[in-house]
Scaffold this motif. Structure first.
Motif, PDB file in Angstrom:
ATOM      1  N   PHE A 101      68.982  -3.468  32.549  1.00  0.00           N
ATOM      2  CA  PHE A 101      67.641  -3.188  32.123  1.00  0.00           C
ATOM      3  C   PHE A 101      67.256  -1.782  32.242  1.00  0.00           C
ATOM      4  O   PHE A 101      67.739  -1.293  33.432  1.00  0.00           O
ATOM      5  N   PRO A 102      66.314  -1.061  31.794  1.00  0.00           N
ATOM      6  CA  PRO A 102      65.850   0.347  31.956  1.00  0.00           C
ATOM      7  C   PRO A 102      65.401   0.467  33.426  1.00  0.00           C
ATOM      8  O   PRO A 102      64.746  -0.386  33.743  1.00  0.00           O
ATOM      9  N   THR A 103      65.247   1.644  33.911  1.00  0.00           N
ATOM     10  CA  THR A 103      64.817   2.080  35.264  1.00  0.00           C
ATOM     11  C   THR A 103      63.243   1.960  35.308  1.00  0.00           C
ATOM     12  O   THR A 103      62.701   2.339  34.317  1.00  0.00           O
ATOM     13  N   GLY A 104      62.690   1.237  36.365  1.00  0.00           N
ATOM     14  CA  GLY A 104      61.132   1.439  36.414  1.00  0.00           C
ATOM     15  C   GLY A 104      60.414   0.561  35.288  1.00  0.00           C
ATOM     16  O   GLY A 104      59.368   0.780  34.925  1.00  0.00           O
ATOM     17  N   ASP A 105      61.046  -0.405  34.782  1.00  0.00           N
ATOM     18  CA  ASP A 105      60.607  -1.076  33.593  1.00  0.00           C
ATOM     19  C   ASP A 105      59.921  -2.433  34.157  1.00  0.00           C
ATOM     20  O   ASP A 105      59.151  -3.084  32.996  1.00  0.00           O
ATOM     21  N   PHE A 106      59.811  -2.706  35.077  1.00  0.00           N
ATOM     22  CA  PHE A 106      59.125  -4.199  35.675  1.00  0.00           C
ATOM     23  C   PHE A 106      58.107  -3.868  36.828  1.00  0.00           C
ATOM     24  O   PHE A 106      58.222  -3.032  37.492  1.00  0.00           O
ATOM     25  N   GLN A 107      57.081  -4.647  36.573  1.00  0.00           N
ATOM     26  CA  GLN A 107      55.969  -4.688  37.499  1.00  0.00           C
ATOM     27  C   GLN A 107      56.271  -5.492  38.754  1.00  0.00           C
ATOM     28  O   GLN A 107      55.813  -5.392  39.740  1.00  0.00           O
ATOM     29  N   ALA A 108      57.123  -6.633  38.614  1.00  0.00           N
ATOM     30  CA  ALA A 108      57.328  -7.558  39.508  1.00  0.00           C
ATOM     31  C   ALA A 108      58.497  -8.217  39.373  1.00  0.00           C
ATOM     32  O   ALA A 108      59.152  -8.394  38.130  1.00  0.00           O
ATOM     33  N   PHE A 121      72.130  -5.816  50.226  1.00  0.00           N
ATOM     34  CA  PHE A 121      71.760  -4.405  49.918  1.00  0.00           C
ATOM     35  C   PHE A 121      72.029  -3.888  48.472  1.00  0.00           C
ATOM     36  O   PHE A 121      71.383  -3.199  47.916  1.00  0.00           O
ATOM     37  N   GLU A 122      72.894  -4.552  47.962  1.00  0.00           N
ATOM     38  CA  GLU A 122      73.034  -4.399  46.490  1.00  0.00           C
ATOM     39  C   GLU A 122      72.316  -4.870  45.589  1.00  0.00           C
ATOM     40  O   GLU A 122      71.829  -4.165  44.645  1.00  0.00           O
ATOM     41  N   LEU A 123      71.589  -6.159  45.944  1.00  0.00           N
ATOM     42  CA  LEU A 123      70.545  -6.586  45.194  1.00  0.00           C
ATOM     43  C   LEU A 123      69.263  -5.716  45.142  1.00  0.00           C
ATOM     44  O   LEU A 123      68.490  -5.619  44.362  1.00  0.00           O
ATOM     45  N   TYR A 124      68.871  -5.341  46.345  1.00  0.00           N
ATOM     46  CA  TYR A 124      67.776  -4.621  46.480  1.00  0.00           C
ATOM     47  C   TYR A 124      67.781  -3.138  46.075  1.00  0.00           C
ATOM     48  O   TYR A 124      66.764  -2.599  45.676  1.00  0.00           O
ATOM     49  N   ARG A 125      68.885  -2.878  46.150  1.00  0.00           N
ATOM     50  CA  ARG A 125      69.059  -1.492  45.198  1.00  0.00           C
ATOM     51  C   ARG A 125      68.857  -1.438  43.736  1.00  0.00           C
ATOM     52  O   ARG A 125      67.929  -0.738  43.331  1.00  0.00           O
ATOM     53  N   GLU A 126      69.380  -2.598  43.262  1.00  0.00           N
ATOM     54  CA  GLU A 126      68.895  -2.963  41.856  1.00  0.00           C
ATOM     55  C   GLU A 126      67.730  -3.241  41.633  1.00  0.00           C
ATOM     56  O   GLU A 126      66.983  -2.642  40.711  1.00  0.00           O
ATOM     57  N   PHE A 127      67.033  -3.874  42.416  1.00  0.00           N
ATOM     58  CA  PHE A 127      65.459  -4.175  42.349  1.00  0.00           C
ATOM     59  C   PHE A 127      64.531  -2.964  42.754  1.00  0.00           C
ATOM     60  O   PHE A 127      63.610  -2.646  41.899  1.00  0.00           O
ATOM     61  N   ALA A 128      64.853  -2.049  43.305  1.00  0.00           N
ATOM     62  CA  ALA A 128      64.073  -0.897  43.672  1.00  0.00           C
ATOM     63  C   ALA A 128      64.357   0.054  42.414  1.00  0.00           C
ATOM     64  O   ALA A 128      63.448   0.837  41.864  1.00  0.00           O
ATOM     65  N   ARG A 129      65.587   0.041  41.821  1.00  0.00           N
ATOM     66  CA  ARG A 129      65.630   0.757  40.512  1.00  0.00           C
ATOM     67  C   ARG A 129      64.696   0.432  39.594  1.00  0.00           C
ATOM     68  O   ARG A 129      64.045   0.899  38.597  1.00  0.00           O
ATOM     69  N   LEU A 130      64.804  -1.189  39.264  1.00  0.00           N
ATOM     70  CA  LEU A 130      64.013  -1.792  38.255  1.00  0.00           C
ATOM     71  C   LEU A 130      62.435  -1.574  38.441  1.00  0.00           C
ATOM     72  O   LEU A 130      61.674  -1.582  37.284  1.00  0.00           O
ATOM     73  N   LEU A 131      61.938  -1.706  39.671  1.00  0.00           N
ATOM     74  CA  LEU A 131      60.534  -1.675  39.915  1.00  0.00           C
ATOM     75  C   LEU A 131      59.810  -0.396  39.466  1.00  0.00           C
ATOM     76  O   LEU A 131      60.529   0.566  39.946  1.00  0.00           O
ATOM     77  N   ARG A 132      58.703  -0.378  39.018  1.00  0.00           N
ATOM     78  CA  ARG A 132      58.138   0.821  38.796  1.00  0.00           C
ATOM     79  C   ARG A 132      57.228   1.059  40.169  1.00  0.00           C
ATOM     80  O   ARG A 132      57.264   0.203  40.853  1.00  0.00           O
ATOM     81  N   LYS A 133      56.861   2.337  40.453  1.00  0.00           N
ATOM     82  CA  LYS A 133      56.128   2.671  41.545  1.00  0.00           C
ATOM     83  C   LYS A 133      54.737   1.708  41.820  1.00  0.00           C
ATOM     84  O   LYS A 133      54.229   1.465  40.568  1.00  0.00           O
ATOM     85  N   GLY A 134      54.694   1.046  42.795  1.00  0.00           N
ATOM     86  CA  GLY A 134      53.613   0.089  42.897  1.00  0.00           C
ATOM     87  C   GLY A 134      53.941  -1.047  42.697  1.00  0.00           C
ATOM     88  O   GLY A 134      53.111  -2.134  42.613  1.00  0.00           O
TER      89      GLY A 134
END
Length: 232
Positions: A101-108, A121-134
């Protein structure tokens, strides 16, 4: 319900198990606060899709679920279509460690009893990429209490039964910190989950693992946590 007549007792127990499972999913969704209809949410390890369907019913937003099970993807998409929300909820055959999925595309983003199958560590790296700021991540998981040392025999039994690797509690917070995800709320749900396992042990859906869970909870070698973290 345990005092119910023999011919209806099991049905009553299973109904209560389903109620408790729904309540657990609602606790997770409560963690996101205000979600707008234009927001996009990710259910990582979406299973048969129930929580995703609950999320879009509550928030009116788009939800994507990912799982590596073809059966689960088919079942969940059919369930969403049958409930009239297939235009807002979609399930994909993808690995949550690399969703595409695109970077920063998810609010939650959330995980519900799925993190024990992957490297945190791999999982949260991907989630940090996916989540928008905030954006916000919420997790409900079992973890072993490494303050007491290595895994207890009960926790090892759980690993073997589910072919998983229950993580130590401390690793969740190390992996979150390493990926700039800041815990804002941690709740020990262990007292609320023990009755579920006590009931399941008395039901027709018991699998034999119930005593391992109860022993692990009672000896405090295993905790059931809600962890909520924000991406600054």
């Amino acid at each position: 319900m345990l005092q119910a007549p023999d011919d209806v007792r099991d049905e009553a127990i299973i109904k209560e198990l389903h109620r408790l499972e729904t309540a657990q999913a609602n606790i997770l969704l409560d963690s996101f606060g205000e979600i707008n209809p234009e927001d996009r949410l990710l259910d990582a390890g979406s299973g048969r899709g129930g929580t995703s369907i609950m999320a879009t019913a509550r928030f009116g937003c788009r939800v994507d679920g990912v799982t590596i099970s073809e059966y689960q993807v088919k079942f969940a998409n059919e369930s969403a279509a049958a409930r009239g929300c297939g235009d807002r909820v979609q399930f994909h055959l993808r690995n949550m460690l690399d969703t595409g999925f695109p970077t920063g595309d998810f609010q939650a983003v959330w995980t519900n009893e799925t993190t024990m199958y992957v490297d945190l560590f791999e999982l949260y790296r991907e989630f940090a990429r996916l989540l928008r700021k905030g954006g916000r991540y919420a997790c409900i998981t079992g973890c072993y209490n490494d303050v007491l040392g290595p895994k207890s025999p009960s926790v090892t039994h759980i690993d073997e039964h589910y072919i998983c690797n229950v993580h130590p509690r401390s690793t969740y917070f190390k992996a979150l910190a390493a990926n700039n995800l800041v815990p804002i709320r941690v709740v020990d749900l262990t007292p609320q989950t023990i009755p579920y396992w006590e009931l399941r042990e008395r039901s027709s859906v018991r699998t034999g693992i119930e005593q391992a869970f109860l022993a692990a909870y009672q000896e405090e070698s295993f905790h059931y946590l809600l962890i909520v973290a924000d991406r600054p």
